[in-house]
Design a protein around this motif. Structure first.
Motif, short mmCIF file in Angstrom:
data_model
loop_
_atom_site.label_atom_id
_atom_site.label_comp_id
_atom_site.label_asym_id
_atom_site.label_seq_id
_atom_site.Cartn_x
_atom_site.Cartn_y
_atom_site.Cartn_z
N ASN A 50 0.83 -1.16 0.08
CA ASN A 50 -0.05 -0.05 0.08
C ASN A 50 0.63 1.23 -0.08
OD1 ASN A 50 -2.55 -1.51 -0.26
ND2 ASN A 50 -2.27 -1.71 2.30
N GLU A 51 2.01 1.29 -0.35
CA GLU A 51 2.88 2.09 -0.67
C GLU A 51 3.31 2.57 -2.05
OE1 GLU A 51 4.89 2.10 3.87
OE2 GLU A 51 5.95 2.27 2.15
N ALA A 52 4.21 3.78 -2.26
CA ALA A 52 4.46 4.07 -3.48
C ALA A 52 5.67 3.19 -3.72
CB ALA A 52 4.77 5.39 -3.73
N PRO A 53 6.09 3.06 -5.09
CA PRO A 53 7.45 2.49 -5.33
C PRO A 53 8.78 3.54 -4.97
CG PRO A 53 5.94 2.32 -7.15
CD PRO A 53 5.53 3.07 -6.21
N LYS A 54 9.71 3.04 -4.34
CA LYS A 54 10.71 3.95 -3.80
C LYS A 54 12.12 3.59 -4.38
CE LYS A 54 8.56 5.67 0.19
NZ LYS A 54 8.64 5.63 1.84
N LEU A 55 13.06 4.40 -4.82
CA LEU A 55 14.11 4.01 -5.34
C LEU A 55 15.08 3.36 -4.28
CD1 LEU A 55 16.19 4.07 -7.75
CD2 LEU A 55 17.24 6.24 -6.70
N LEU A 56 15.62 2.07 -4.51
CA LEU A 56 16.42 1.57 -3.62
C LEU A 56 17.91 1.55 -3.85
CD1 LEU A 56 16.88 -0.64 -1.27
CD2 LEU A 56 16.35 -2.45 -2.67
N LEU A 57 18.40 1.41 -5.30
CA LEU A 57 19.70 1.48 -5.61
C LEU A 57 19.50 2.04 -7.08
CD1 LEU A 57 21.01 -2.09 -4.68
CD2 LEU A 57 21.71 0.15 -3.81
N LYS A 58 20.82 2.56 -7.61
CA LYS A 58 20.86 2.98 -8.87
C LYS A 58 22.50 2.66 -9.41
CE LYS A 58 21.25 7.60 -7.54
NZ LYS A 58 20.56 8.98 -7.70
N SER A 59 22.70 2.58 -10.57
CA SER A 59 23.85 2.53 -11.28
C SER A 59 23.97 2.68 -12.71
CB SER A 59 24.65 0.99 -10.94
OG SER A 59 25.89 0.96 -11.24
N TYR A 96 17.73 10.25 -14.47
CA TYR A 96 16.61 10.00 -14.82
C TYR A 96 15.90 9.35 -13.90
CZ TYR A 96 18.87 10.62 -19.35
OH TYR A 96 19.61 11.06 -20.30
N GLU A 97 15.99 9.51 -12.32
CA GLU A 97 15.34 8.98 -11.45
C GLU A 97 13.89 9.61 -11.35
OE1 GLU A 97 17.46 9.66 -7.70
OE2 GLU A 97 15.76 9.29 -6.54
N GLN A 98 13.06 8.71 -10.95
CA GLN A 98 11.48 9.23 -10.76
C GLN A 98 10.95 9.07 -9.51
OE1 GLN A 98 9.15 7.30 -13.83
NE2 GLN A 98 10.60 7.70 -15.49
N TYR A 99 10.04 9.79 -8.97
CA TYR A 99 9.78 9.82 -7.60
C TYR A 99 8.15 9.79 -7.87
CZ TYR A 99 13.92 12.08 -6.31
OH TYR A 99 15.35 12.64 -6.22
N PHE A 100 7.68 8.66 -7.27
CA PHE A 100 6.29 8.37 -7.34
C PHE A 100 5.45 8.98 -6.35
CE2 PHE A 100 6.32 4.99 -10.53
CZ PHE A 100 7.75 4.80 -10.81
N GLY A 101 4.02 8.91 -6.88
CA GLY A 101 3.03 9.46 -5.81
C GLY A 101 2.38 8.17 -5.07
N PRO A 102 1.40 8.32 -4.08
CA PRO A 102 0.98 7.28 -3.32
C PRO A 102 0.03 6.31 -3.94
CG PRO A 102 -0.30 9.36 -2.82
CD PRO A 102 0.78 9.79 -3.80
N GLY A 103 -0.31 6.63 -5.27
CA GLY A 103 -1.32 5.92 -6.08
C GLY A 103 -2.82 6.02 -6.06
N THR A 104 -3.51 5.81 -6.98
CA THR A 104 -5.18 5.88 -6.85
C THR A 104 -5.53 4.24 -7.28
OG1 THR A 104 -4.96 8.37 -7.67
CG2 THR A 104 -7.13 6.81 -7.79
#
Lengths: 109, 113
Positions: free
Chosen positions: A41-50, B100-108
């Motif tokens: 029930n959360e948004a995807p969040k960045l964990l790692l990048k390369s 090109y990192e993206q930040y997400f909202g909480p969703g609908t």
């Protein structure tokens, strides 16, 4: 076109054991690879990048190494915790993200 | 930290009805994205935008329209909603910083009956 493959759809493992999630990709271009984590029930969040070949990148106990020769960016952790239960996405970026189908990880005690 | 908000958070619509999902970002990012998330398919890109007034088709644009009236706002429009559009929709913002990192909202969560 670009594509990302995550071979495991579901992974169940015991707390304290190591974690390894597979990610391979196809692209004709230089790119960034990412791991995103999504808790329930959360948004995807960045964990790692390369974007650097053969360089290990680490964050929050997880690590991954981009291997361009094998087009792989596997995610690893030495000891799983209950809080690692989540959906994990591998993705590549060329302006827009191309995601794999995700791996649902459940850690049990 | 980056801030992306979505409204509504939950929506029940009827087949054939019009649905508008809204997204607002305070990151001052040029790029915004709409995804849908379905089990077995991961996150799939519907539409995206490079800035105010621009919209581009993503990988699964059929049945959806998008609107970017300003830097901060990006809407997804379902003119004639169908049950197959029942899903969770995520908005994201990002910029050409070289990562090109993206930040997400909480969703609908949208349910079409």
């Amino acid at each position: 076109g670009d594509s990302v493959t995550q071979t495991e759809g579901l992974v169940t493992l015991t707390e304290g054991l190591p974690v390894m999630l597979n990610c391979t990709y196809q692209t004709a271009y230089s790119t960034f690879l990412f791991w995103y984590v999504q808790h329930l029930n959360e948004a995807p969040k960045l964990l790692l990048k390369s974007s650097t070949d053969n360089k290990r990148t680490e964050h929050q106990g997880f690590h991954a190494t981009l291997h361009k020769s094998s087009s792989s960016f596997h995610l690893q952790k030495s000891s799983a915790q209950l809080s690692d239960s989540a959906l994990y996405y591998c993705a590549l970026s060329r302006g827009k993200l191309t995601f794999g189908e995700g791996t649902q990880v459940t850690v049990i005690s | 930290e980056a801030a992306v908000t979505q409204s509504p958070r939950n929506k029940v619509a009827v087949t054939g009805g019009k649905v508008t999902l809204s997204c607002n970002q305070t990151n001052n990012h040029n790029n915004m994205y709409w995804y849908r998330q379905d089990t077995g398919h991961g996150l799939r890109l519907i539409h995206y935008s490079y800035g105010a007034g621009s919209t581009e088709k993503g990988d699964i644009p059929d049945g959806y329209k998008a609107s970017r009236p300003s830097q901060e706002n990006f809407s997804l429009i379902l003119e004639l909603a169908t049950p197959s559009q029942t899903s969770v929709y995520f908005c994201a913002s990002g910029d050409w910083t070289g990562v090109y990192e993206q930040y997400f909202g909480p969703g609908t969560r949208l349910t079409v009956l």
